[in-house]
Design an enzyme around this catalytic site. Structure first.
Site, PDB file in Angstrom:
ATOM      1  N   LYS A  60       0.816  -1.216   0.000  1.00 48.31           N
ATOM      2  CA  LYS A  60       0.000   0.000   0.000  1.00 48.31           C
ATOM      3  C   LYS A  60       0.852   1.268   0.000  1.00 48.31           C
ATOM      4  CE  LYS A  60      -4.417  -1.625   1.504  1.00 48.31           C
ATOM      5  NZ  LYS A  60      -5.627  -1.408   2.264  1.00 48.31           N
ATOM      6  N   LYS A  63      -4.616  -9.357  -6.378  1.00 48.85           N
ATOM      7  CA  LYS A  63      -5.909  -9.586  -5.721  1.00 48.85           C
ATOM      8  C   LYS A  63      -6.938  -8.544  -6.160  1.00 48.85           C
ATOM      9  CE  LYS A  63      -6.489  -7.360  -1.203  1.00 48.85           C
ATOM     10  NZ  LYS A  63      -7.871  -6.890  -1.306  1.00 48.85           N
ATOM     11  N   LYS A 107     -10.600  -3.020  -3.571  1.00 50.04           N
ATOM     12  CA  LYS A 107     -11.423  -1.809  -3.644  1.00 50.04           C
ATOM     13  C   LYS A 107     -10.633  -0.669  -4.253  1.00 50.04           C
ATOM     14  CE  LYS A 107     -13.780  -2.452   0.766  1.00 50.04           C
ATOM     15  NZ  LYS A 107     -12.751  -2.620   1.814  1.00 50.04           N
TER      16      LYS A 107
HETATM   17  P1  ATP Z   1      -8.564  -2.066   0.475  1.00 47.36           P
HETATM   18  O1  ATP Z   1      -8.010  -2.136  -0.923  1.00 47.36           O
HETATM   19  O2  ATP Z   1      -9.119  -0.730   0.857  1.00 47.36           O
HETATM   20  O3  ATP Z   1      -7.636  -2.675   1.516  1.00 47.36           O
HETATM   21  P2  ATP Z   1      -9.965  -4.586   0.376  1.00 47.36           P
HETATM   22  O4  ATP Z   1     -10.667  -4.947  -0.864  1.00 47.36           O
HETATM   23  O5  ATP Z   1      -8.661  -5.260   0.667  1.00 47.36           O
HETATM   24  O6  ATP Z   1      -9.850  -3.007   0.425  1.00 47.36           O
HETATM   25  P3  ATP Z   1     -10.719  -4.818   3.160  1.00 47.36           P
HETATM   26  O7  ATP Z   1     -11.784  -3.983   3.776  1.00 47.36           O
HETATM   27  O8  ATP Z   1      -9.295  -4.462   3.430  1.00 47.36           O
HETATM   28  O9  ATP Z   1     -10.973  -4.844   1.576  1.00 47.36           O
HETATM   29  O10 ATP Z   1     -10.950  -6.329   3.555  1.00 47.36           O
HETATM   30  C1  ATP Z   1     -12.223  -6.810   4.020  1.00 47.36           C
HETATM   31  C2  ATP Z   1     -12.224  -8.320   4.012  1.00 47.36           C
HETATM   32  O11 ATP Z   1     -12.255  -8.783   2.657  1.00 47.36           O
HETATM   33  C3  ATP Z   1     -10.980  -8.962   4.645  1.00 47.36           C
HETATM   34  O12 ATP Z   1     -11.382 -10.118   5.357  1.00 47.36           O
HETATM   35  C4  ATP Z   1     -10.139  -9.341   3.460  1.00 47.36           C
HETATM   36  O13 ATP Z   1      -9.285 -10.435   3.753  1.00 47.36           O
HETATM   37  C5  ATP Z   1     -11.214  -9.728   2.468  1.00 47.36           C
HETATM   38  N1  ATP Z   1     -10.737  -9.570   1.084  1.00 47.36           N
HETATM   39  C6  ATP Z   1     -10.288  -8.432   0.512  1.00 47.36           C
HETATM   40  N2  ATP Z   1      -9.957  -8.638  -0.768  1.00 47.36           N
HETATM   41  C7  ATP Z   1     -10.205  -9.956  -1.009  1.00 47.36           C
HETATM   42  C8  ATP Z   1     -10.070 -10.793  -2.153  1.00 47.36           C
HETATM   43  N3  ATP Z   1      -9.619 -10.303  -3.298  1.00 47.36           N
HETATM   44  N4  ATP Z   1     -10.433 -12.096  -2.051  1.00 47.36           N
HETATM   45  C9  ATP Z   1     -10.911 -12.600  -0.878  1.00 47.36           C
HETATM   46  N5  ATP Z   1     -11.048 -11.862   0.238  1.00 47.36           N
HETATM   47  C10 ATP Z   1     -10.708 -10.563   0.180  1.00 47.36           C
HETATM   48 MG    MG Z   2      -7.526  -4.686   2.352  1.00 45.34          MG
END
Ligand code: ATP
Ligand code: MG
Length: 355
Positions: free
Chosen positions: A124, A216, A219
């Site tokens: 990040k 991955k 968001k």
């Molecule tokens: P950011 O990019 O802001 O970190 P994010 O998509 O990683 O957003 P988080 O809010 O950090 O989302 O994570 C929320 C939950 O979703 C966590 O349990 C994380 O492990 C899960 N998660 C995030 N991305 C994935 C993915 N690509 N596949 C499976 N689980 C995910």
């Molecule tokens: Mg995340």
């Protein structure tokens, strides 16, 4: 209290689930399959606490005009997916100040060397590490506080959070060791914090970007084509899957055939998770098929499964007062638990406090 079972789990702690999702916008299929669907399933057998982690969100810049909507959207997604806010607890982190308070104690327990190994910070912060917020660096200490404020025993998360959970266990263990005499002296036996178990399960613990099977789904990915958002309509879902990166070969008949094919493996994993089956079963059905055939079936499945959630989510978002009431009530119930933990921690550390 604190006796260990044969598998190393601490027996004496009340079984409790905690997990969180950041209100950073663009809730996607990875969040849904990797986290939220698992949250829903665990309600049957555990007391669950699900948190909209807004303090984590501001480790990178969030527009104050958008943050409230994002907080309400994650809350609505929890409810729309099937989490019951009366039986369990849904709240946003900033309404329970104990999270930040316990995180400070953990900042003093965790070692800089431990945090230096965290890959999420490296990803990040990118190349401009000097300019990243201190909060982004200390993020895993706050995450440990989120979990341990409730002395949670199980945490369902996606694969990407495994390293942070290991750090939470290290923090719990060091606290238990450093303060062992005080913990016993205050009547808490030989262990105050549980060594929390990660629950990283199912065929979609790491949903990958639709544009690049080695990254991955996220968001924060600038390309909207990289992810299926929970708010996408049927046409957007169909278009994104049709355009999703693949390779020219037909689908293999077994999982060994997915080894060097990350995009194919990703789409098969998504299908398996949505159909509540295994990748092997999906390949039994689609082995030898062209991607065009498989993608059509995947689009049908995705729209059938996500449609009802999207409709409910949109209805809920029309009633922000209801959502805010859920968060207000949830945060009161959460705080009642976290405050007890925090009082005990203050006694254990040796702070003077009013009764
Ligand atoms: P950011 O990019 O802001 O970190 P994010 O998509 O990683 O957003 P988080 O809010 O950090 O989302 O994570 C929320 C939950 O979703 C966590 O349990 C994380 O492990 C899960 N998660 C995030 N991305 C994935 C993915 N690509 N596949 C499976 N689980 C995910
Ligand atoms: Mg995340």
């Amino acid at each position: 209290m604190g006796r260990r079972s044969d598998n190393g789990a601490t027996m004496a702690f009340k079984e409790r689930v905690f997990s969180g999702v950041q209100p950073t916008g663009n809730l996607h299929l990875g969040n849904y399959l990797g986290a939220i669907v698992r949250f829903v399933a665990l309600q049957e057998n555990y007391d669950c606490i699900y948190c909209v982690v807004d303090l984590h969100a501001i480790t990178v810049w969030q527009d104050p005009n958008e943050l409230p909507r994002n907080i309400r959207e994650v809350t609505a997604a929890f409810i729309a997916a099937g989490i019951d806010p009366r039986k369990h607890i849904i709240f946003n982190q900033s309404q329970v100040s104990e999270h930040a308070e316990l995180a400070w104690i953990f900042n003093c327990i965790a070692r800089i060397g431990w945090l230096n190994r965290m890959t999420q910070f490296k990803e990040k912060a990118g190349k401009d590490r000097e300019n990243a917020s201190v909060g982004l660096y200390a993020y895993p200490c706050l995450m440990a506080a989120d979990i341990l404020a409730y002395r949670a025993t199980h945490v369902p998360v996606g694969e990407d959070q495994k390293q942070h959970l290991e750090l939470a266990r290290d923090i719990a263990q060091k606290f238990n060791n450093d303060f062992a005499a005080s913990i016993a002296g205050h009547g808490f036996g030989d262990t105050f914090f549980p060594l929390t178990e990660p629950l990283i399960q199912g065929p979609a613990t790491r949903v990958m970007s639709l544009r690049d099977g080695t990254k991955k789904m996220s968001k924060s990915d600038p390309s909207d084509q990289s992810r299926i958002n929970l708010t996408d309509d049927d046409d957007q879902i169909a278009q994104k899957i049709r355009r999703a990166k693949t390779d020219p070969e037909p689908l293999p008949h077994d999982q060994a055939g997915l080894a060097q094919r990350p995009e194919a493996a990703n789409l098969i994993g998504i299908y398996a998770a949505l159909a509540d089956t295994t990748p092997a079963e999906v390949l039994n059905k689609f082995g030898g098929a062209q991607f065009s055939t498989f993608k059509a079936a995947l689009i049908e499945l995705l729209t059938a499964k996500l449609g009802p959630v999207r409709k409910e989510l949109k209805l809920l978002l029309q009633d922000p007062a209801y959502i805010d009431a859920v968060l207000a009530e949830g945060s009161q119930r959460a705080q009642a638990i976290a405050a007890e933990t925090m009082k005990a921690v203050k006694d254990i550390v040796g702070f003077v406090r009013r009764a």
